[in-house]
Design an enzyme around this catalytic site. Structure first.
Site, PDB file in Angstrom:
ATOM      1  N   SER A  25       0.837  -1.194   0.000  1.00  0.00           N
ATOM      2  CA  SER A  25       0.000   0.000   0.000  1.00  0.00           C
ATOM      3  C   SER A  25       0.869   1.239   0.000  1.00  0.00           C
ATOM      4  O   SER A  25       2.072   1.188   0.291  1.00  0.00           O
ATOM      5  CB  SER A  25      -0.901   0.013   1.242  1.00  0.00           C
ATOM      6  OG  SER A  25      -0.217   0.522   2.370  1.00  0.00           O
ATOM      7  N   ASP A  26       0.283   2.376  -0.317  1.00  0.00           N
ATOM      8  CA  ASP A  26       0.962   3.641  -0.093  1.00  0.00           C
ATOM      9  C   ASP A  26       0.713   4.063   1.360  1.00  0.00           C
ATOM     10  O   ASP A  26      -0.036   3.410   2.099  1.00  0.00           O
ATOM     11  CB  ASP A  26       0.482   4.704  -1.086  1.00  0.00           C
ATOM     12  CG  ASP A  26       1.568   5.716  -1.425  1.00  0.00           C
ATOM     13  OD1 ASP A  26       2.440   5.961  -0.566  1.00  0.00           O
ATOM     14  OD2 ASP A  26       1.559   6.262  -2.536  1.00  0.00           O
ATOM     15  N   TYR A  27       1.322   5.154   1.754  1.00  0.00           N
ATOM     16  CA  TYR A  27       1.358   5.562   3.153  1.00  0.00           C
ATOM     17  C   TYR A  27      -0.053   5.789   3.711  1.00  0.00           C
ATOM     18  O   TYR A  27      -0.789   6.640   3.243  1.00  0.00           O
ATOM     19  CB  TYR A  27       2.181   6.845   3.273  1.00  0.00           C
ATOM     20  CG  TYR A  27       2.738   7.102   4.647  1.00  0.00           C
ATOM     21  CD1 TYR A  27       4.014   6.656   4.992  1.00  0.00           C
ATOM     22  CD2 TYR A  27       2.007   7.787   5.601  1.00  0.00           C
ATOM     23  CE1 TYR A  27       4.543   6.891   6.251  1.00  0.00           C
ATOM     24  CE2 TYR A  27       2.525   8.031   6.859  1.00  0.00           C
ATOM     25  CZ  TYR A  27       3.798   7.584   7.185  1.00  0.00           C
ATOM     26  OH  TYR A  27       4.318   7.828   8.437  1.00  0.00           O
TER      27      TYR A  27
END
Length: 762
Positions: free
Chosen positions: A304-306
């Protein structure tokens, strides 16, 4: 429909299949070929018995822990905040990865806890945003794209990987391969511009540069193809914003570079922050599982991204953290960055049958395979004695050469450039004349990276006998104009003046969206004052995006686009200004005339009423001329070139032959008609004028950067096959077609190429 159909990864690349070795293809601007059926073959899994054995010994809590990546904060020590949580989780064997921790001594300390104190001793993977360098900052990726040379991206990745791995970093969150037509979007600096073919070639080269032949080597890191998908299509250019896109445009424009990265065996893929036609990418099973994992057979890790898993609730797609975990995990996200929904709610979701043990084992196995590929079970620790803590001489040389190779000469009236090395007096003026702000966004670990040489100091080094005067004139924000008279006075007293203007690093990159993309503040006033003074001057632009150049362009004899050129950018600018390097870069993105034109891009559709200057009822603006200020592929040289019309030894080919893998050769003759050696980028475009889905007026299908001596000529050859000549339909399952009819080919040195031939598919 009359044509040839096939399901293929490579078709999404928008033109990449041709004969020749992978290395040679990358140098010619062509991504690597795939297997005959167009789908990536399954990778051998020599570690699979050990992976399965580990899975059999792991508790549910330990499995969920492998899905967790926590962020390390440099502002706090190991015993506080999320850092303390990371230490506790590592000790309990409930942590898979950490980001933002670097330095062999620091990573080893946490790794020892995971390996020596946890029950199963599974090592951690350390990740970092190594975007265009660690200690040695290369030009921003958009600048590298301007080189039209995939070897440039590969060289950056090789140097970056060596520096990162020596500092205990195993995983670079790069390359970003988001095709975009939005110069207002700050993250255009991190990508490769508006064309999927060019982006695919550079993405594949960068993946191979990071990963090499063996991820376990002590100078290689795992690459991460990001962001899947269509992040560059954000409405209004606003970061993280909505994207509404058809299946055909998704595959023909946005997905091709990711397919190329998968063909290059990228180890990981990152999901995008945005929605895609109403479904957040992090919960988009069609993207992450149906296309990536099933159609393309990607066997790596999807991260995932942040905190983007948690943000599914903010999108309004998930009811709460548990629902977000369910949606993202079932869609295909394998590891969660920074937020903790998987770990918090995973057991409950398993117990309630909302996620399955089979899916959990699949995600954990992917992560374990990555760790085995990286050699972490054999060598979990970095060699602290071999840590690279500063740029080497060779790395600096590579960064300098790359920066010069990436610069684009936009304008050069009456051969204002190159400047004479015998000049006795020079002025360097502008907000960035004596500024070290050359590295751009995401420039390594920021505070710890070395300071670049300024443009003024680099010019002093290039012409040591000249008197070089430096005056700011205006500040970077363009608000303080008190020094403009001093700058004009310095210019009048000098034989030539270099004006260094643009936008600082703080204005480009993530969350750096601009509504007005002209020179900030009153920087233009400085240029206008110099033009009014009649003092000879040239302009150097430092920027992370295309700029609207405005009314000052006609008053500037020469304009050099230097982008944010990195650590050695000052020296590289001097190399080009004084002719040590003949510029050969080309624009990887169109430069609009005004922000009101956006989006303006070369590979647009024709419409039923294309622009006609004599007909007001056509696609046009009342107050802006048609087309961009500078077209995609534009770039001048200190010499001149003649590019002939494309030659087609075979002008007809059957659709059946293309289906079998046959190709058509296109030959283009190039001659250096000037008096000095130089680089030219031969560009090949095609148009399918009649198709079942309206096609772009042109699309890039081949490019080659060559060096030719004065008066010399050569023939550049391209091969076009089914992937180049076909396109994706709206079919959700991925229908790639090559249709019968005429294909028009154009060869030249920009997207405005005039030389043409017609190929007929029967």
């Amino acid at each position: 429909m009359d044509g040839v159909r096939r399901r293929t990864v490579l078709g999404a690349i928008g033109g990449t299949v041709a004969a020749g070795g992978a290395v040679g293809r990358l140098r010619r601007g062509e991504p690597p070929p795939g297997p005959p059926d167009g789908v990536r073959e399954d990778r051998p899994r020599p570690y699979e018995p050990r992976v399965q054995a580990l899975l059999g010994r792991m508790t549910v809590e330990e499995k969920l822990g492998q899905l967790q990546q926590l962020a390390w904060s440099a502002d706090t020590g190991p015993g506080s905040g999320q850092n303390a949580a990371a230490v506790r989780a590592a000790r309990r064997g409930r942590l898979g990865s950490v980001l933002n921790l670097y330095g062999a001594r620091k990573t080893n300390a946490l790794q020892r806890i995971a390996v020596e104190e946890s029950r199963l001793g599974i090592p951690l993977v350390f990740g970092l945003d190594v975007i265009h360098g660690l200690w040695t900052t290369f030009p921003i990726p958009l600048a590298q794209a301007a080189s039209f040379d995939p070897a440039v991206a590969g060289r950056d990745a090789e140097v970056s990987a060596k520096e990162a791995r020596s500092n205990g970093v195993h995983w670079a969150f790069s390359p970003m391969m988001d095709v975009t037509r939005e110069p207002r979007w700050g993250r255009i600096a991190e990508g490769n511009g508006e064309d999927p073919f060019l982006t695919a070639a550079l993405a594949a080269a960068k993946v191979r540069g990071y990963q090499g032949d063996d991820l376990a080597d002590d100078d290689r890191v795992a690459a991460c193809a990001k962001h899947l998908a269509a992040y560059g299509g954000a409405e209004g250019g606003r970061d993280y914003n909505t994207v509404d896109v058809s299946e055909a445009r998704l595959r023909n424009l946005y997905l091709g570079p990711f397919a190329a990265a998968v063909e290059a065996e990228v180890a990981t893929v990152m999901a995008a922050f945005n929605t895609v036609s109403g479904i957040p990418a992090h919960a988009n099973r069609h993207l992450l599982t149906e296309i990536l994992k099933e159609q393309w057979r990607f066997d790596g890790v999807v991260v995932s991204d942040y905190i983007a898993v948690r943000e599914l609730t903010v999108h309004g797609f998930a009811a709460d953290g548990a629902d977000a975990a369910r949606l993202a995990f079932n869609a295909g996200v394998d590891m969660e960055m920074a937020s903790t929904c998987f770990v918090q709610y995973g057991k409950r979701l398993l117990r309630n049958g909302r996620i399955t043990m089979a899916r959990l084992d699949d995600a954990v196995a992917r992560i374990l395979r990555l760790k085995f590929r990286l050699g972490l079970f054999r060598h979990p620790y970095a060699d602290e004695a071999a840590t690279i803590t500063e740029p080497t001489k060779a790395a600096r040389s590579a960064a300098r050469e790359t920066a010069a190779r990436s610069m684009v000469l936009l304008r050069n009236e009456q051969s204002a450039l190159p400047l004479s090395t015998s000049s006795r007096s020079l002025a360097v003026v502008g907000p960035f004349a004596d500024s070290a702000d050359l590295k751009g966004s995401w420039a390594g670990p920021w505070a710890d990276t070395p300071r670049p040489v300024t443009v003024a100091d680099a010019i002093r080094a290039a012409v040591p006998k000249a008197k070089v005067t430096s005056v700011r004139g205006v500040d970077a924000g363009g608000r303080d104009t008190d020094d403009i008279p001093k700058a004009v006075s310095a210019a009048r007293a000098a034989e030539a003046t270099v004006v260094v203007v643009g936008e600082g690093a703080e204005l480009s990159g993530e969350a750096r969206v601009r509504g007005d993309i002209g020179l900030p503040g009153r920087q233009e006033r400085l240029i206008e004052a110099l033009a009014d003074s009649d003092a000879p001057f040239v302009v150097v632009l430092l920027n992370g995006r295309p700029l609207t150049i405005g009314g000052w362009l006609e008053s500037a004899p020469a304009v050099l686009e230097a982008w944010h050129p990195g650590l050695e950018g000052g020296h590289a600018i001097a190399d080009v200004l004084f002719g040590k390097v003949n510029p050969g870069g080309k624009l990887p993105v169109s430069f609009p005339r005004s922000a009101g034109q956006i989006p303006v891009y070369y590979n647009h559709e024709n419409t039923g009423r294309p622009y006609d200057p004599h007909n007001p009822y056509t696609s046009r603006y009342l107050d802006v001329p048609d087309g961009p200020q500078f077209a995609f592929g534009h770039g001048l040289s200190y010499t001149t070139f003649d590019i002939g019309e494309p030659s087609l030894p075979v002008r007809r080919i059957t659709a059946e032959a293309l289906r079998r893998g046959d190709t058509v050769e296109v030959a283009v003759t190039v001659r250096n008609t000037g008096r000095r050696s130089g680089d030219e980028v031969v560009q090949l475009y095609l148009r399918d004028p009649v198709a079942s889905i309206v096609q772009p007026v042109r699309r890039l299908c081949g490019f080659r950067r060559i060096t030719l001596g004065a008066g010399r000529s050569t023939t550049v050859r391209f091969r076009l096959g089914a992937a180049e000549l076909g396109f994706w339909t709206h079919d959700r399952d991925g229908e790639f077609v090559v249709e019968k009819g005429e294909i028009r080919l154009y060869a030249g040195n920009s997207s405005l190429a005039r030389g043409t031939r017609t190929l007929t598919i029967t």
